[in-house]
Design a protein around this motif. Structure first.
Motif, PDB file in Angstrom:
ATOM      1  N   GLU A  97      31.796  10.775 -47.325  1.00  0.00           N
ATOM      2  CA  GLU A  97      30.786   9.890 -47.990  1.00  0.00           C
ATOM      3  C   GLU A  97      31.038   9.106 -46.675  1.00  0.00           C
ATOM      4  OE1 GLU A  97      32.451   7.003 -51.738  1.00  0.00           O
ATOM      5  OE2 GLU A  97      33.291   8.567 -51.381  1.00  0.00           O
ATOM      6  N   ASN A 124      25.108   6.057 -53.388  1.00  0.00           N
ATOM      7  CA  ASN A 124      26.122   4.981 -53.622  1.00  0.00           C
ATOM      8  C   ASN A 124      25.351   3.736 -53.255  1.00  0.00           C
ATOM      9  OD1 ASN A 124      28.269   7.193 -52.747  1.00  0.00           O
ATOM     10  ND2 ASN A 124      28.395   6.244 -50.593  1.00  0.00           N
ATOM     11  N   THR A 166      27.286  10.032 -50.889  1.00  0.00           N
ATOM     12  CA  THR A 166      28.226  10.385 -51.067  1.00  0.00           C
ATOM     13  C   THR A 166      27.806  12.010 -51.789  1.00  0.00           C
ATOM     14  OG1 THR A 166      29.635   9.016 -52.247  1.00  0.00           O
ATOM     15  CG2 THR A 166      30.583  11.515 -52.851  1.00  0.00           C
ATOM     16  N   SER A 217      28.469   5.181 -46.102  1.00  0.00           N
ATOM     17  CA  SER A 217      27.829   4.039 -46.922  1.00  0.00           C
ATOM     18  C   SER A 217      26.587   4.048 -48.126  1.00  0.00           C
ATOM     19  CB  SER A 217      27.458   2.502 -46.521  1.00  0.00           C
ATOM     20  OG  SER A 217      26.806   2.701 -45.119  1.00  0.00           O
TER      21      SER A 217
END
Length: 118
Positions: free
Chosen positions: A85, A117, A90, A87
């Motif tokens: 993951e 994300n 994912t 920022s």
């Protein structure tokens, strides 16, 4: 430890450090990386397209996580399954298969199930 395993270990270590020079040492000059979107031929295309414009850009995040789930080495072949993951992304399921000959990656496949994300 087999040559295949030592190359894979170096590859994972240098990827984790986002060490472009170190990671590119693992590839043969005429290596090929195949993804679902593009084929990168030769070390310069792999460096620029697959790493610098792709994975390195996404993983250049101090809060990024990476978890290696499976690692199998069989002769000249190495297979990994991982998730991560960042920022931005994912990586719900990701996998790489490497063909390593004479201490160099000659081919690699990469596929991942990802989501952005917010």
């Amino acid at each position: 430890m087999s040559t295949t395993e030592s190359v894979l270990d170096h590859h994972l270590e240098t990827f984790g450090a986002l060490d472009a020079e170190g990671i590119m040492e693992d590839y043969a000059d005429d290596a090929v990386v195949i993804t679902e979107e593009e084929v990168f031929r030769g070390v310069e295309a792999i460096r620029e397209g697959f790493f610098e414009e792709g994975l390195f850009r996404d993983f250049d995040d101090p809060d990024a996580t990476f978890s290696l789930e499976t690692q199998v080495v069989e002769g000249d072949y190495a297979y990994i399954v991982w998730h991560a993951e960042t920022s931005n992304t994912t990586y719900e399921f990701a996998t790489d298969t490497f063909v390593i000959r004479d201490g160099e990656i000659v081919s690699q496949t990469f596929a991942a199930e990802t989501s952005a994300n917010d």
